[in-house]
Write a protein that holds these residues in place. Structure first.
Motif, short mmCIF file in Angstrom:
data_model
loop_
_atom_site.label_atom_id
_atom_site.label_comp_id
_atom_site.label_asym_id
_atom_site.label_seq_id
_atom_site.Cartn_x
_atom_site.Cartn_y
_atom_site.Cartn_z
N ILE A 142 -0.76 45.06 58.22
CA ILE A 142 0.41 44.59 57.47
C ILE A 142 1.15 45.78 56.85
O ILE A 142 2.38 45.84 56.91
CB ILE A 142 -0.02 43.58 56.39
N GLY A 143 0.41 46.73 56.32
CA GLY A 143 1.02 47.91 55.71
C GLY A 143 1.60 47.62 54.34
O GLY A 143 1.62 46.48 53.87
N ARG A 144 2.09 48.68 53.71
CA ARG A 144 2.62 48.55 52.35
C ARG A 144 3.87 47.67 52.36
O ARG A 144 4.82 47.94 53.10
CB ARG A 144 2.95 49.93 51.80
N GLN A 145 3.82 46.61 51.58
CA GLN A 145 4.93 45.65 51.48
C GLN A 145 5.35 45.11 52.86
O GLN A 145 6.52 44.79 53.09
CB GLN A 145 6.13 46.27 50.76
N GLY A 146 4.38 45.05 53.79
CA GLY A 146 4.63 44.48 55.11
C GLY A 146 5.37 45.37 56.07
O GLY A 146 5.78 44.94 57.16
N ALA A 147 5.53 46.67 55.70
CA ALA A 147 6.38 47.56 56.51
C ALA A 147 5.83 47.79 57.91
O ALA A 147 6.59 47.81 58.89
CB ALA A 147 6.55 48.90 55.78
N ALA A 148 4.51 47.98 58.04
CA ALA A 148 3.92 48.29 59.35
C ALA A 148 4.07 47.10 60.31
O ALA A 148 4.46 47.26 61.47
CB ALA A 148 2.45 48.66 59.19
N LEU A 149 3.79 45.90 59.80
CA LEU A 149 3.90 44.70 60.64
C LEU A 149 5.36 44.44 61.02
O LEU A 149 5.65 44.03 62.14
CB LEU A 149 3.31 43.49 59.90
N ARG A 150 6.25 44.71 60.08
CA ARG A 150 7.68 44.50 60.35
C ARG A 150 8.14 45.43 61.48
O ARG A 150 8.89 45.02 62.36
CB ARG A 150 8.47 44.76 59.07
#
Length: 299
Positions: A242-250
């Motif tokens: 998911i990454g920090r604040q969803g950044a990686a998944l985004r």
């Protein structure tokens, strides 16, 4: 006279089997990254002509399995030895014949009903004297095989190989509809595109500990709505995905959506979720749900 047959592509990891498959099919059927174990399934790509049908089959790279998922992957590779009309055994200019020699031994013991073509890939990386040494070596290793040096990435010598494969096909009616490109459903390619982006964007264990499942695929005239779940094995992996604040998944979602839109030629709305499914790579029921064949070992 119509010719048709199964042309199965086997070999060690990272020798360029998927690149070769895509070059021969003329479509992007198999995902390609520089990481080993990119291909997990046996994937068919079908090439049709007026008087022929070639059913190519890309297989996972041969490896000695450490868990049940890898046992299934090896099973796909071994099954490719039993049902091929033409077998393409792919090596490259840095591959070691000793690596997974048990599988090469199986190829050597194949009866004469299957035509074997030994592919030396990536020849753009070496000089002519070194190539001649390799051809000499493989003539001794596989005396019944025809040898084709080529570069799948540069598409060098692909056309002569394609022509030879057509000549070796048995007389047969087509096995699939003449407009078929693959035996896989649309959802499978969505899974593979998302998994490719995970392979490209994450390091270490993460790409190997995930599986993708499309939960929803709804298509209308202008838009395809897709909902997919990325399964991982541990909570810590979920956090990284998911990454920090969803950044990686985004980032994965944006890259995957662009490729899915190119694949289908239509706008796509893609939603990704991450779930933990502990130790899924060793759980037979879960592997079957994900489309892997699990066979009990036979000595």
């Amino acid at each position: 006279m119509h010719r048709a047959g199964f042309v199965n592509i086997v070999g060690n990891p990272n020798v360029g089997k998927s690149t070769l498959m895509n070059a021969l099919v003329g479509e992007r059927i198999s995902i390609i990254t520089s990481k080993a174990q990119t291909t997990r399934h046996r994937i068919m790509g079908i090439v049709n002509g007026e008087d022929f049908q070639i059913v190519y089959s890309d297989t996972p790279g041969v490896l000695k399995p450490n868990y049940k998922l890898q046992e299934s992957m090896l099973g796909f590779s071994q099954s490719a030895l039993t049902d091929a009309d033409v077998l393409l055994y792919v090596t490259d200019v840095v591959d070691s014949p000793e690596k997974n020699a048990f599988f090469l031994d199986k190829v050597k013991r194949m009866d004469g009903t299957t035509k074997i073509i030994l592919i030396i890939n990536k020849i753009d990386l070496i000089d002519q004297p070194r190539l001649e040494e390799m051809v000499e070596f493989w003539h001794k290793e596989l005396p019944h095989a025809e040898i084709f040096p080529l570069s799948a990435r540069e598409k060098f010598n692909i056309e002569p190989l394609f022509k030879r494969i057509r000549e070796l096909l048995p007389e047969s009616p087509p096995f699939f509809d003449k407009d078929a490109l693959t035996d896989r459903p649309e959802r499978f390619f969505v899974n593979e595109i998302i998994r490719e982006k995970i392979l490209l964007n994450y390091d270490k264990e993460i790409p190997y500990a995930v599986e993708v499942a499309v939960e929803e695929f709804k298509e209308d005239e202008k838009l395809i709505r897709i909902s997919a779940v990325i399964y991982c094995e541990r909570d810590s992996q979920k956090g990284i995905l998911i990454g920090r604040q969803g950044a990686a998944l985004r980032k994965v979602g944006i890259e995957a959506r662009k490729d899915i839109e190119a694949f289908f030629g239509k706008k796509v709305f893609l939603q990704l979720y991450v779930k933990v499914e502990k130790d899924w790579r060793n759980r037979e029921r879960k592997l079957r749900n994900f489309g892997y064949q699990i066979e009990h070992k036979q000595e």
